[in-house]
Design an enzyme around this catalytic site. Sequence first.
Site, PDB file in Angstrom:
ATOM      1  N   TYR A 195      10.890 -52.514 -72.968  1.00 56.27           N
ATOM      2  CA  TYR A 195      11.869 -52.232 -71.914  1.00 56.27           C
ATOM      3  C   TYR A 195      13.292 -52.074 -72.465  1.00 56.27           C
ATOM      4  O   TYR A 195      14.242 -52.631 -71.918  1.00 56.27           O
ATOM      5  CB  TYR A 195      11.851 -53.356 -70.857  1.00 56.27           C
ATOM      6  CG  TYR A 195      10.462 -53.756 -70.425  1.00 56.27           C
ATOM      7  CD1 TYR A 195       9.656 -52.867 -69.721  1.00 56.27           C
ATOM      8  CD2 TYR A 195       9.935 -55.005 -70.753  1.00 56.27           C
ATOM      9  CE1 TYR A 195       8.366 -53.225 -69.334  1.00 56.27           C
ATOM     10  CE2 TYR A 195       8.646 -55.366 -70.368  1.00 56.27           C
ATOM     11  CZ  TYR A 195       7.875 -54.472 -69.661  1.00 56.27           C
ATOM     12  OH  TYR A 195       6.607 -54.822 -69.281  1.00 56.27           O
ATOM     13  N   TYR A 254       3.253 -57.948 -59.944  1.00 55.76           N
ATOM     14  CA  TYR A 254       3.297 -57.285 -61.259  1.00 55.76           C
ATOM     15  C   TYR A 254       1.914 -57.429 -61.892  1.00 55.76           C
ATOM     16  O   TYR A 254       1.346 -58.520 -61.942  1.00 55.76           O
ATOM     17  CB  TYR A 254       4.359 -57.916 -62.178  1.00 55.76           C
ATOM     18  CG  TYR A 254       4.310 -57.304 -63.559  1.00 55.76           C
ATOM     19  CD1 TYR A 254       4.846 -56.039 -63.788  1.00 55.76           C
ATOM     20  CD2 TYR A 254       3.660 -57.943 -64.613  1.00 55.76           C
ATOM     21  CE1 TYR A 254       4.753 -55.438 -65.043  1.00 55.76           C
ATOM     22  CE2 TYR A 254       3.567 -57.358 -65.866  1.00 55.76           C
ATOM     23  CZ  TYR A 254       4.115 -56.107 -66.068  1.00 55.76           C
ATOM     24  OH  TYR A 254       4.016 -55.505 -67.298  1.00 55.76           O
ATOM     25  N   ASP A 308      -5.523 -61.608 -60.141  1.00 55.34           N
ATOM     26  CA  ASP A 308      -4.920 -61.403 -61.455  1.00 55.34           C
ATOM     27  C   ASP A 308      -4.362 -62.753 -61.924  1.00 55.34           C
ATOM     28  O   ASP A 308      -3.254 -63.143 -61.557  1.00 55.34           O
ATOM     29  CB  ASP A 308      -3.813 -60.347 -61.327  1.00 55.34           C
ATOM     30  CG  ASP A 308      -3.052 -60.146 -62.619  1.00 55.34           C
ATOM     31  OD1 ASP A 308      -3.278 -60.918 -63.569  1.00 55.34           O
ATOM     32  OD2 ASP A 308      -2.220 -59.220 -62.679  1.00 55.34           O
ATOM     33  N   LYS A 346      -3.530 -63.133 -71.690  1.00 48.20           N
ATOM     34  CA  LYS A 346      -2.430 -63.924 -72.234  1.00 48.20           C
ATOM     35  C   LYS A 346      -2.884 -65.205 -72.954  1.00 48.20           C
ATOM     36  O   LYS A 346      -3.288 -65.150 -74.093  1.00 48.20           O
ATOM     37  CB  LYS A 346      -1.433 -64.245 -71.122  1.00 48.20           C
ATOM     38  CG  LYS A 346      -0.619 -63.009 -70.693  1.00 48.20           C
ATOM     39  CD  LYS A 346       0.524 -63.410 -69.823  1.00 48.20           C
ATOM     40  CE  LYS A 346       1.296 -62.237 -69.256  1.00 48.20           C
ATOM     41  NZ  LYS A 346       2.344 -61.758 -70.114  1.00 48.20           N
TER      42      LYS A 346
HETATM   43  C1  LIG Z   1       0.226 -61.078 -63.812  1.00 49.98           C
HETATM   44  C2  LIG Z   1       0.126 -60.123 -64.962  1.00 49.98           C
HETATM   45  N1  LIG Z   1      -0.847 -59.207 -64.979  1.00 49.98           N
HETATM   46  C3  LIG Z   1      -0.995 -58.341 -65.992  1.00 49.98           C
HETATM   47  C4  LIG Z   1      -0.123 -58.350 -67.064  1.00 49.98           C
HETATM   48  C5  LIG Z   1      -0.294 -57.375 -68.185  1.00 49.98           C
HETATM   49  O1  LIG Z   1      -0.754 -57.997 -69.324  1.00 49.98           O
HETATM   50  P1  LIG Z   1      -0.525 -57.340 -70.772  1.00 49.98           P
HETATM   51  O2  LIG Z   1       0.939 -57.386 -71.027  1.00 49.98           O
HETATM   52  O3  LIG Z   1      -1.341 -58.189 -71.688  1.00 49.98           O
HETATM   53  O4  LIG Z   1      -1.037 -55.937 -70.685  1.00 49.98           O
HETATM   54  C6  LIG Z   1       0.921 -59.276 -67.082  1.00 49.98           C
HETATM   55  C7  LIG Z   1       1.891 -59.295 -68.183  1.00 49.98           C
HETATM   56  O5  LIG Z   1       2.950 -59.845 -68.140  1.00 49.98           O
HETATM   57  C8  LIG Z   1       1.060 -60.187 -66.006  1.00 49.98           C
HETATM   58  O6  LIG Z   1       2.043 -61.096 -65.973  1.00 49.98           O
END
Ligand SMILES: Cc1ncc(COP(=O)(O)O)c(C=O)c1O
Length: 424
Positions: free
Chosen positions: A19, A146, A247, A276
Amino acid sequence: MFIKITKKQFNKKNVWHPYTSMIKPLKCYSIKKAKGVVLKLFNNINLIDGMSSWWSCIHGYNNSILNKAIKTQIKKMSHIMFGGFYHKEALKLCNNLINITPKELKCVFLADSGSVAIEIAIKMSLQYWQSKGEYREKILTIKNGYHGDTFGAMSVCDPKNSMHNIYKKYLTKHIFAESPKCKFNENWDENDINSFKYLIKKYSKKIACVILEPIVQGAGGMKIYNPMYLKRVSELCKKYEILLILDEIATGFGRTGKLFAYEHSGIVPDILCLGKSLTGGYMTLSATITTKKISYIISNSKSGCFMHGPTFMGNPLACSIANANLEILNTNKWIKKVKYIENYFKKTLLPLIKSNKILDIRILGAISIIETINYIDINKIQRFFINNGVWIRPFGKLIYLMPPYIIKKTELNILINSLISLFK
Ligand SMILES: Cc1ncc(COP(=O)(O)O)c(C=O)c1O
Protein backbone atom coordinates in the site's frame (compact mmCIF):
# COMPACT_ATOMS: atom_id res chain seq x y z
CA MET A 1 24.59 -4.69 -7.11
CA PHE A 2 24.68 -2.11 -4.32
CA ILE A 3 27.96 -0.47 -5.45
CA LYS A 4 26.44 2.73 -6.79
CA ILE A 5 23.50 3.08 -4.46
CA THR A 6 22.92 2.16 -0.85
CA LYS A 7 20.49 -0.57 0.19
CA LYS A 8 18.20 2.14 1.49
CA GLN A 9 18.19 3.87 -1.90
CA PHE A 10 17.67 0.57 -3.74
CA ASN A 11 14.73 -0.25 -1.50
CA LYS A 12 13.21 3.16 -2.13
CA LYS A 13 13.72 3.12 -5.88
CA ASN A 14 13.15 -0.50 -6.83
CA VAL A 15 11.18 -2.32 -4.20
CA TRP A 16 7.44 -2.05 -3.80
CA HIS A 17 6.10 -2.24 -0.25
CA PRO A 18 2.45 -2.81 0.77
CA TYR A 19 0.00 0.00 0.00
CA THR A 20 2.84 2.38 -0.78
CA SER A 21 3.69 4.87 -3.50
CA MET A 22 6.84 4.35 -5.58
CA ILE A 23 7.15 8.13 -5.91
CA LYS A 24 6.57 9.16 -2.30
CA PRO A 25 6.92 5.93 -0.32
CA LEU A 26 6.26 5.77 3.39
CA LYS A 27 9.45 5.47 5.40
CA CYS A 28 10.78 1.93 5.68
CA TYR A 29 13.17 0.64 8.35
CA SER A 30 15.92 -1.90 7.82
CA ILE A 31 15.43 -4.87 10.13
CA LYS A 32 18.21 -7.30 11.02
CA LYS A 33 16.60 -9.94 13.21
CA ALA A 34 13.80 -10.67 15.64
CA LYS A 35 13.57 -12.78 18.77
CA GLY A 36 10.64 -13.14 21.15
CA VAL A 37 8.84 -9.80 20.93
CA VAL A 38 11.96 -7.78 20.15
CA LEU A 39 12.66 -6.53 16.63
CA LYS A 40 16.27 -5.49 16.07
CA LEU A 41 16.80 -2.78 13.46
CA PHE A 42 19.96 -2.51 11.41
CA ASN A 43 21.24 0.35 13.55
CA ASN A 44 20.83 -1.93 16.59
CA ILE A 45 17.76 -0.16 17.89
CA ASN A 46 15.43 -2.64 19.61
CA LEU A 47 11.68 -2.31 19.21
CA ILE A 48 8.94 -4.09 21.15
CA ASP A 49 6.54 -5.58 18.65
CA GLY A 50 2.93 -4.45 19.01
CA MET A 51 1.73 -5.87 15.69
CA SER A 52 2.58 -9.62 15.62
CA SER A 53 3.42 -8.97 11.95
CA TRP A 54 -0.22 -8.29 11.08
CA TRP A 55 -2.00 -10.72 13.45
CA SER A 56 0.26 -13.67 12.66
CA CYS A 57 3.28 -14.08 14.95
CA ILE A 58 1.43 -15.20 18.07
CA HIS A 59 4.28 -17.06 19.83
CA GLY A 60 6.95 -14.47 19.07
CA TYR A 61 9.83 -14.54 16.61
CA ASN A 62 12.57 -17.13 16.40
CA ASN A 63 10.57 -19.54 18.52
CA SER A 64 12.61 -22.65 19.37
CA ILE A 65 9.71 -25.11 18.88
CA LEU A 66 8.75 -23.69 15.50
CA ASN A 67 12.42 -23.46 14.48
CA LYS A 68 12.89 -27.12 15.33
CA ALA A 69 9.87 -28.14 13.26
CA ILE A 70 11.13 -26.39 10.16
CA LYS A 71 14.69 -27.69 10.58
CA THR A 72 13.45 -31.27 10.95
CA GLN A 73 11.16 -31.02 7.96
CA ILE A 74 13.65 -29.31 5.64
CA LYS A 75 15.94 -32.33 5.89
CA LYS A 76 13.12 -34.54 4.63
CA MET A 77 11.43 -32.47 1.95
CA SER A 78 10.75 -28.74 1.53
CA HIS A 79 8.12 -29.07 -1.09
CA ILE A 80 6.27 -31.63 -3.15
CA MET A 81 3.30 -31.16 -5.43
CA PHE A 82 0.01 -32.05 -3.74
CA GLY A 83 -1.50 -33.39 -6.94
CA GLY A 84 -0.99 -37.14 -6.73
CA PHE A 85 0.93 -37.15 -3.45
CA TYR A 86 0.07 -36.92 0.22
CA HIS A 87 2.45 -36.65 3.14
CA LYS A 88 2.47 -37.00 6.91
CA GLU A 89 2.57 -33.30 7.81
CA ALA A 90 -0.38 -32.31 5.60
CA LEU A 91 -2.49 -35.23 6.88
CA LYS A 92 -1.57 -34.42 10.46
CA LEU A 93 -2.49 -30.79 9.95
CA CYS A 94 -5.85 -31.56 8.32
CA ASN A 95 -6.63 -33.99 11.13
CA ASN A 96 -5.59 -31.40 13.75
CA LEU A 97 -7.80 -28.76 12.14
CA ILE A 98 -10.78 -31.12 11.97
CA ASN A 99 -10.28 -31.90 15.66
CA ILE A 100 -10.26 -28.28 16.83
CA THR A 101 -13.14 -26.99 14.68
CA PRO A 102 -16.85 -27.99 14.83
CA LYS A 103 -17.56 -31.66 14.11
CA GLU A 104 -19.56 -30.74 10.98
CA LEU A 105 -16.40 -29.41 9.27
CA LYS A 106 -14.61 -32.40 7.84
CA CYS A 107 -12.97 -31.52 4.49
CA VAL A 108 -9.87 -29.32 4.41
CA PHE A 109 -8.50 -27.47 1.40
CA LEU A 110 -4.96 -26.17 1.99
CA ALA A 111 -3.69 -23.16 0.04
CA ASP A 112 -1.08 -20.48 0.19
CA SER A 113 -2.56 -17.30 1.68
CA GLY A 114 -5.57 -15.78 3.36
CA SER A 115 -6.85 -14.06 0.23
CA VAL A 116 -6.63 -17.33 -1.67
CA ALA A 117 -8.58 -19.10 1.10
CA ILE A 118 -11.34 -16.51 0.56
CA GLU A 119 -11.29 -17.06 -3.22
CA ILE A 120 -11.58 -20.79 -2.56
CA ALA A 121 -14.50 -20.36 -0.15
CA ILE A 122 -16.34 -18.14 -2.64
CA LYS A 123 -15.65 -20.56 -5.49
CA MET A 124 -16.86 -23.47 -3.32
CA SER A 125 -20.16 -21.70 -2.70
CA LEU A 126 -20.63 -20.80 -6.39
CA GLN A 127 -19.84 -24.35 -7.50
CA TYR A 128 -22.12 -25.75 -4.81
CA TRP A 129 -25.14 -23.92 -6.28
CA GLN A 130 -24.10 -24.70 -9.84
CA SER A 131 -23.98 -28.37 -8.93
CA LYS A 132 -27.48 -28.10 -7.45
CA GLY A 133 -28.65 -26.68 -10.78
CA GLU A 134 -29.13 -23.11 -9.56
CA TYR A 135 -27.31 -20.07 -10.85
CA ARG A 136 -26.50 -17.88 -7.85
CA GLU A 137 -23.94 -15.12 -8.25
CA LYS A 138 -24.50 -12.76 -5.33
CA ILE A 139 -22.71 -12.61 -2.02
CA LEU A 140 -24.22 -10.93 1.02
CA THR A 141 -21.77 -9.34 3.42
CA ILE A 142 -21.56 -6.41 5.85
CA LYS A 143 -19.96 -3.00 5.53
CA ASN A 144 -16.54 -2.38 7.14
CA GLY A 145 -15.34 -5.87 6.21
CA TYR A 146 -11.92 -6.82 4.90
CA HIS A 147 -11.15 -10.16 3.27
CA GLY A 148 -7.95 -9.68 1.26
CA ASP A 149 -6.62 -8.07 -1.89
CA THR A 150 -7.46 -10.54 -4.67
CA PHE A 151 -10.48 -9.87 -6.87
CA GLY A 152 -13.08 -12.10 -5.22
CA ALA A 153 -11.91 -10.94 -1.78
CA MET A 154 -11.88 -7.27 -2.81
CA SER A 155 -15.44 -7.55 -4.08
CA VAL A 156 -16.64 -8.26 -0.54
CA CYS A 157 -14.46 -5.68 1.25
CA ASP A 158 -16.10 -2.51 2.54
CA PRO A 159 -17.18 -0.44 -0.48
CA LYS A 160 -15.67 2.75 0.99
CA ASN A 161 -12.86 1.74 3.36
CA SER A 162 -11.05 -0.38 0.78
CA MET A 163 -9.73 -0.51 -2.75
CA HIS A 164 -13.28 -0.71 -4.06
CA ASN A 165 -13.17 2.82 -5.37
CA ILE A 166 -10.15 2.13 -7.56
CA TYR A 167 -11.28 -1.25 -8.93
CA LYS A 168 -15.05 -1.08 -8.63
CA LYS A 169 -15.70 -1.26 -12.38
CA TYR A 170 -13.90 -4.60 -12.50
CA LEU A 171 -15.49 -6.11 -9.41
CA THR A 172 -18.63 -8.23 -9.23
CA LYS A 173 -21.31 -6.20 -7.47
CA HIS A 174 -22.42 -7.80 -4.26
CA ILE A 175 -24.85 -6.91 -1.47
CA PHE A 176 -23.75 -4.97 1.60
CA ALA A 177 -25.78 -4.84 4.80
CA GLU A 178 -25.10 -2.12 7.37
CA SER A 179 -22.30 -3.14 9.70
CA PRO A 180 -23.34 -4.05 13.26
CA LYS A 181 -23.62 -1.09 15.64
CA CYS A 182 -24.17 -3.04 18.83
CA LYS A 183 -20.85 -3.41 20.62
CA PHE A 184 -19.44 -6.59 22.13
CA ASN A 185 -20.45 -5.95 25.74
CA GLU A 186 -23.58 -3.91 25.15
CA ASN A 187 -27.09 -5.23 25.58
CA TRP A 188 -28.17 -6.76 22.31
CA ASP A 189 -30.52 -4.59 20.27
CA GLU A 190 -32.64 -6.67 17.87
CA ASN A 191 -32.82 -3.71 15.45
CA ASP A 192 -29.13 -4.18 14.69
CA ILE A 193 -29.88 -7.12 12.41
CA ASN A 194 -32.66 -5.35 10.45
CA SER A 195 -30.60 -4.32 7.43
CA PHE A 196 -29.10 -7.82 7.07
CA LYS A 197 -32.49 -9.47 7.61
CA TYR A 198 -34.14 -7.28 4.97
CA LEU A 199 -31.45 -7.98 2.35
CA ILE A 200 -31.20 -11.73 2.90
CA LYS A 201 -34.98 -12.02 2.55
CA LYS A 202 -35.14 -9.78 -0.53
CA TYR A 203 -32.35 -11.50 -2.46
CA SER A 204 -32.50 -14.97 -0.93
CA LYS A 205 -32.79 -16.80 -4.27
CA LYS A 206 -29.85 -14.92 -5.76
CA ILE A 207 -27.44 -15.20 -2.84
CA ALA A 208 -24.86 -17.99 -2.98
CA CYS A 209 -23.27 -17.24 0.36
CA VAL A 210 -22.87 -14.84 3.23
CA ILE A 211 -19.32 -13.94 4.21
CA LEU A 212 -18.11 -12.04 7.23
CA GLU A 213 -15.37 -11.75 9.81
CA PRO A 214 -16.69 -13.13 13.10
CA ILE A 215 -16.86 -10.64 16.02
CA VAL A 216 -13.86 -8.49 15.01
CA GLN A 217 -13.75 -6.66 11.70
CA GLY A 218 -10.09 -6.03 10.88
CA ALA A 219 -8.59 -3.75 8.27
CA GLY A 220 -12.01 -2.48 7.11
CA GLY A 221 -12.58 -0.56 10.34
CA MET A 222 -11.32 -2.48 13.37
CA LYS A 223 -14.79 -2.87 14.89
CA ILE A 224 -15.77 -5.36 17.58
CA TYR A 225 -19.42 -6.34 17.42
CA ASN A 226 -22.01 -8.15 19.49
CA PRO A 227 -21.95 -11.97 19.36
CA MET A 228 -25.77 -11.94 19.01
CA TYR A 229 -25.35 -10.33 15.60
CA LEU A 230 -23.39 -13.33 14.37
CA LYS A 231 -25.92 -15.67 15.97
CA ARG A 232 -28.76 -13.96 14.11
CA VAL A 233 -26.75 -14.08 10.84
CA SER A 234 -26.29 -17.82 11.31
CA GLU A 235 -30.01 -18.33 12.04
CA LEU A 236 -31.01 -16.33 8.95
CA CYS A 237 -28.57 -18.26 6.75
CA LYS A 238 -30.14 -21.48 7.98
CA LYS A 239 -33.67 -20.15 7.46
CA TYR A 240 -32.97 -19.16 3.83
CA GLU A 241 -30.60 -22.11 3.21
CA ILE A 242 -27.68 -19.87 2.29
CA LEU A 243 -24.09 -20.93 2.95
CA LEU A 244 -22.26 -19.08 5.71
CA ILE A 245 -18.54 -18.43 5.22
CA LEU A 246 -16.61 -17.23 8.25
CA ASP A 247 -13.31 -15.48 7.64
CA GLU A 248 -11.26 -16.32 10.76
CA ILE A 249 -8.00 -15.45 9.02
CA ALA A 250 -7.24 -12.62 11.46
CA THR A 251 -9.27 -13.71 14.50
CA GLY A 252 -8.39 -17.41 14.57
CA PHE A 253 -6.06 -19.16 17.02
CA GLY A 254 -6.82 -17.31 20.23
CA ARG A 255 -6.57 -13.63 19.34
CA THR A 256 -10.07 -12.74 20.64
CA GLY A 257 -9.78 -14.84 23.81
CA LYS A 258 -11.46 -17.90 22.25
CA LEU A 259 -9.62 -20.30 19.97
CA PHE A 260 -11.97 -19.13 17.18
CA ALA A 261 -14.09 -15.99 17.33
CA TYR A 262 -17.28 -17.81 16.25
CA GLU A 263 -17.17 -19.55 19.65
CA HIS A 264 -18.33 -16.25 21.23
CA SER A 265 -21.65 -16.85 19.42
CA GLY A 266 -21.77 -20.64 19.64
CA ILE A 267 -22.42 -21.04 15.91
CA VAL A 268 -21.07 -23.32 13.19
CA PRO A 269 -20.23 -21.99 9.73
CA ASP A 270 -20.60 -23.96 6.48
CA ILE A 271 -17.17 -22.88 5.33
CA LEU A 272 -14.33 -21.65 7.53
CA CYS A 273 -11.22 -19.77 6.32
CA LEU A 274 -8.00 -19.85 8.35
CA GLY A 275 -4.59 -18.29 7.68
CA LYS A 276 -2.08 -15.87 9.22
CA SER A 277 -1.28 -17.39 12.67
CA LEU A 278 -2.00 -20.90 11.36
CA THR A 279 1.79 -21.21 11.10
CA GLY A 280 2.48 -19.02 14.15
CA GLY A 281 3.34 -16.31 11.63
CA TYR A 282 6.30 -18.24 10.20
CA MET A 283 5.14 -18.98 6.69
CA THR A 284 2.23 -18.32 4.44
CA LEU A 285 -0.44 -21.05 4.56
CA SER A 286 -4.21 -21.13 4.64
CA ALA A 287 -6.97 -23.66 5.09
CA THR A 288 -10.58 -23.57 3.90
CA ILE A 289 -12.64 -26.14 5.75
CA THR A 290 -16.14 -27.28 4.87
CA THR A 291 -18.67 -30.04 5.43
CA LYS A 292 -18.81 -33.44 3.76
CA LYS A 293 -22.21 -32.51 2.31
CA ILE A 294 -20.89 -29.38 0.56
CA SER A 295 -17.78 -31.14 -0.73
CA TYR A 296 -19.89 -34.03 -2.08
CA ILE A 297 -22.35 -31.72 -3.81
CA ILE A 298 -19.45 -29.83 -5.43
CA SER A 299 -17.86 -33.12 -6.46
CA ASN A 300 -21.14 -34.21 -8.05
CA SER A 301 -21.00 -31.29 -10.47
CA LYS A 302 -20.41 -31.65 -14.21
CA SER A 303 -16.69 -31.04 -13.72
CA GLY A 304 -16.63 -33.79 -11.08
CA CYS A 305 -14.24 -31.89 -8.87
CA PHE A 306 -13.51 -28.61 -7.16
CA MET A 307 -11.58 -26.49 -9.62
CA HIS A 308 -8.63 -25.17 -7.65
CA GLY A 309 -5.06 -26.35 -7.10
CA PRO A 310 -2.29 -23.95 -6.13
CA THR A 311 1.33 -24.99 -6.75
CA PHE A 312 2.28 -24.73 -3.10
CA MET A 313 -0.85 -26.45 -1.78
CA GLY A 314 0.01 -28.52 1.31
CA ASN A 315 3.61 -27.31 1.40
CA PRO A 316 5.37 -29.66 3.87
CA LEU A 317 7.46 -26.96 5.55
CA ALA A 318 4.41 -24.79 6.19
CA CYS A 319 2.35 -27.78 7.35
CA SER A 320 5.06 -28.91 9.77
CA ILE A 321 5.25 -25.46 11.36
CA ALA A 322 1.45 -25.26 11.52
CA ASN A 323 1.44 -28.58 13.39
CA ALA A 324 4.06 -27.28 15.82
CA ASN A 325 2.00 -24.11 16.27
CA LEU A 326 -1.07 -26.18 17.10
CA GLU A 327 0.93 -28.22 19.57
CA ILE A 328 1.92 -25.02 21.39
CA LEU A 329 -1.71 -23.84 21.36
CA ASN A 330 -2.86 -27.24 22.56
CA THR A 331 -1.14 -26.69 25.91
CA ASN A 332 -3.77 -23.96 26.43
CA LYS A 333 -1.20 -21.62 28.00
CA TRP A 334 -2.35 -18.97 25.51
CA ILE A 335 -5.73 -18.65 27.27
CA LYS A 336 -4.19 -17.18 30.43
CA LYS A 337 -1.78 -15.03 28.46
CA VAL A 338 -4.46 -13.54 26.21
CA LYS A 339 -6.70 -12.89 29.24
CA TYR A 340 -3.82 -11.19 31.00
CA ILE A 341 -3.16 -8.95 27.98
CA GLU A 342 -6.87 -8.12 27.72
CA ASN A 343 -7.15 -7.17 31.39
CA TYR A 344 -3.96 -5.12 31.22
CA PHE A 345 -5.19 -3.29 28.12
CA LYS A 346 -8.46 -2.51 29.88
CA LYS A 347 -6.78 -1.26 33.03
CA THR A 348 -4.22 0.95 31.30
CA LEU A 349 -5.81 2.07 28.04
CA LEU A 350 -9.49 2.63 28.86
CA PRO A 351 -8.70 5.76 30.99
CA LEU A 352 -7.32 7.37 27.80
CA ILE A 353 -10.90 7.88 26.61
CA LYS A 354 -10.79 11.22 28.50
CA SER A 355 -8.40 12.55 25.82
CA ASN A 356 -10.05 14.98 23.43
CA LYS A 357 -8.06 13.36 20.61
CA ILE A 358 -9.76 9.97 21.04
CA LEU A 359 -13.19 8.96 19.73
CA ASP A 360 -13.34 5.36 20.92
CA ILE A 361 -11.32 2.60 22.56
CA ARG A 362 -12.13 -1.04 21.81
CA ILE A 363 -10.56 -4.03 23.52
CA LEU A 364 -11.08 -7.77 23.13
CA GLY A 365 -8.59 -10.54 23.90
CA ALA A 366 -5.11 -9.52 22.78
CA ILE A 367 -6.47 -6.71 20.60
CA SER A 368 -6.78 -3.05 21.55
CA ILE A 369 -7.89 -0.34 19.19
CA ILE A 370 -7.80 3.41 19.67
CA GLU A 371 -9.88 5.36 17.17
CA THR A 372 -8.68 8.95 16.98
CA ILE A 373 -10.78 11.96 16.00
CA ASN A 374 -8.37 13.14 13.28
CA TYR A 375 -6.46 11.24 10.63
CA ILE A 376 -3.00 10.07 11.65
CA ASP A 377 0.21 11.17 9.94
CA ILE A 378 1.74 7.69 9.68
CA ASN A 379 5.32 8.78 8.98
CA LYS A 380 5.29 11.16 11.93
CA ILE A 381 3.66 8.81 14.39
CA GLN A 382 5.86 5.89 13.30
CA ARG A 383 8.94 7.97 14.07
CA PHE A 384 7.46 8.85 17.45
CA PHE A 385 6.87 5.18 18.25
CA ILE A 386 10.34 4.15 17.12
CA ASN A 387 11.87 6.84 19.30
CA ASN A 388 9.87 5.26 22.13
CA GLY A 389 11.22 1.78 21.33
CA VAL A 390 8.03 0.22 19.94
CA TRP A 391 6.70 -1.06 16.63
CA ILE A 392 3.11 0.09 16.12
CA ARG A 393 1.75 0.77 12.64
CA PRO A 394 -1.53 2.70 12.58
CA PHE A 395 -3.73 3.44 9.58
CA GLY A 396 -6.47 5.98 8.91
CA LYS A 397 -7.71 7.00 12.36
CA LEU A 398 -6.82 3.72 14.00
CA ILE A 399 -3.94 2.91 16.31
CA TYR A 400 -4.04 -0.69 17.38
CA LEU A 401 -2.01 -3.15 19.42
CA MET A 402 -1.99 -6.90 18.90
CA PRO A 403 1.24 -8.16 20.46
CA PRO A 404 2.49 -11.74 20.43
CA TYR A 405 0.82 -13.69 23.27
CA ILE A 406 4.20 -14.31 24.92
CA ILE A 407 4.75 -10.61 25.69
CA LYS A 408 5.91 -9.95 29.27
CA LYS A 409 4.51 -7.28 31.59
CA THR A 410 7.62 -5.07 31.26
CA GLU A 411 7.40 -5.24 27.46
CA LEU A 412 3.67 -4.60 27.50
CA ASN A 413 4.32 -1.55 29.66
CA ILE A 414 6.72 -0.14 27.10
CA LEU A 415 4.06 -0.52 24.38
CA ILE A 416 1.31 0.97 26.50
CA ASN A 417 3.40 3.85 27.85
CA SER A 418 4.25 4.91 24.32
CA LEU A 419 0.52 5.16 23.58
CA ILE A 420 -0.16 7.00 26.80
CA SER A 421 2.58 9.53 26.10
CA LEU A 422 1.15 10.10 22.61
CA PHE A 423 -2.11 11.32 24.09
CA LYS A 424 -0.66 13.38 26.95
C1 LIG B 1 -9.85 -11.00 7.84
C2 LIG B 1 -8.84 -11.17 6.75
N1 LIG B 1 -9.13 -11.95 5.70
C3 LIG B 1 -8.25 -12.15 4.71
C4 LIG B 1 -7.01 -11.55 4.72
C5 LIG B 1 -6.04 -11.78 3.61
O1 LIG B 1 -4.99 -12.58 4.01
P1 LIG B 1 -3.59 -12.56 3.23
O2 LIG B 1 -3.00 -11.22 3.47
O3 LIG B 1 -2.82 -13.69 3.83
O4 LIG B 1 -3.90 -12.78 1.78
C6 LIG B 1 -6.67 -10.72 5.79
C7 LIG B 1 -5.37 -10.03 5.83
O5 LIG B 1 -5.12 -9.10 6.54
C8 LIG B 1 -7.61 -10.51 6.83
O6 LIG B 1 -7.34 -9.72 7.88
